[in-house]
Design an enzyme around this catalytic site. Structure first.
Site, short mmCIF file in Angstrom:
data_model
loop_
_atom_site.label_atom_id
_atom_site.label_comp_id
_atom_site.label_asym_id
_atom_site.label_seq_id
_atom_site.Cartn_x
_atom_site.Cartn_y
_atom_site.Cartn_z
N LEU A 6 92.45 50.02 27.83
CA LEU A 6 93.75 49.91 27.60
C LEU A 6 94.48 50.10 28.78
O LEU A 6 95.62 49.32 29.23
CB LEU A 6 94.26 50.97 26.40
N TRP A 55 95.47 46.94 31.06
CA TRP A 55 96.39 45.96 30.47
C TRP A 55 97.95 46.65 30.77
O TRP A 55 98.85 45.90 30.79
CB TRP A 55 96.15 45.72 29.26
N GLU A 56 97.86 48.13 30.38
CA GLU A 56 99.17 48.78 30.42
C GLU A 56 99.80 49.06 31.90
O GLU A 56 100.88 49.09 32.02
CB GLU A 56 99.30 49.89 29.45
N GLY A 57 98.80 49.24 32.63
CA GLY A 57 99.03 49.68 34.12
C GLY A 57 99.23 51.46 33.95
O GLY A 57 99.54 51.88 33.01
N ARG A 75 95.05 39.34 27.40
CA ARG A 75 94.61 40.58 27.06
C ARG A 75 93.72 40.51 25.33
O ARG A 75 92.98 41.33 24.97
CB ARG A 75 95.60 41.37 26.64
#
Length: 283
Positions: A32, A35-37, A160
């Protein structure tokens, strides 16, 4: 494949006899975070230039402790500790809504989707309807329907969803090993990135701010040396981490600078928390 293996490795997400309720695994958290950084210094909301401040893996004060302040910094380990707490709400939604047997990896894929689209959208999604009807293949395919923001397909969301679907179907963390500086996925754009729509949007923002000439060489292409130089210059002036990489903090600072000039933002990656998409050129 996870969709055809025996029930030996499956369980109800909410637990049951001999099982604890499922929580996101360490590999799932890493997946996760790609994708979120992961941002270790607080950055402002691009719409306000201030509150709500964001830190870590998409954490704001609205999610609970810790309260995020302007000059706050954390370690990478703390970012994942905060994420684990933030995920509890989304894990609870998945446990409540999914009524069939699933694997740990399928749970992680579902939590990643829920975290990104929100609990209410997840609860009412065709992913959940198909899954609870035992249509695992249809549920997997339905992940890819959630690829839009502002009514337009966003290439970052397409990637994603493909990764989440692959995790759900195969139990393989396609992006799970990608949370390092050598892999070009998720929210970070860097030298050599091969996402021309996202890079072009970034370049339009840098042109509007005067960091790139409008007649720059076309062969700069997918984040070439001129774009990297412009990003480094902007980061230096803005007191950001100077690494030539465009992640959530740099993206937010660019949006704030554009708003101060009254210029339109060309969204070059996923919208940040609270960011209203005016014109979507890419994800």
């Amino acid at each position: 494949m996870a969709l055809s293996k025996s029930a030996a490795g499956l369980q109800h997400a909410s637990g049951g006899k001999g099982f604890k309720p499922l929580v996101t695994s360490e590999a799932g958290q890493k997946f996760l975070s790609v994708w979120e950084g992961v941002v270790l210094s607080a950055y402002p909301d691009p719409g306000t230039g201030g509150k709500p401040w964001t830190i870590g893996i998409g954490h704001t004060s609205a999610a609970g402790a810790p309260v995020v302040t302007r000059d706050m910094t954390i370690t990478r380990a703390q970012a994942f500790e905060i994420l684990a707490r933030d995920l509890q709400l989304f894990e609870a939604v998945v446990r409540e809504r999914v009524k069939v047997l699933i694997s740990q990896q399928q749970f992680d894929a579902l939590v990643s989707l829920c975290f990104n689209i929100g609990g209410p959208a997840f609860a009412g999604s065709s992913v959940v309807r198909h899954l609870n009807a035992g249509r695992y293949l249809d549920a997997a395919a339905a992940f890819e329907l959630w690829n839009k923001a502002g009514g337009r397909v966003m290439s970052g969301l397409v990637r994603r969803r493909e990764a989440e679907r692959a995790l759900f179907e195969t139990d393989i963390y396609v992006a799970g090993g990608a949370a390092n500086d050598d892999v070009d996925v998720g929210t970070v754009l860097r030298r050599g990135s091969k996402h021309p729509d996202a890079i072009r949007a970034l370049q339009l923002d840098l042109i509007a701010l005067g960091w790139l000439p409008a007649d720059r060489d076309a062969d700069d292409g997918d984040f070439g040396p001129n774009t990297e130089k412009a990003v480094i210059g902007f980061q230096t002036k803005s007191s950001l981490t100077v690494d030539g990489r465009v992640g959530p903090a740099t993206r937010s600072a660019i949006a704030v600078a554009l708003a101060a000039k009254g210029a339109r933002v060309a969204v070059g990656m996923y919208p940040l928390p609270g960011q209203k998409i005016v014109e979507t050129l890419a994800a």
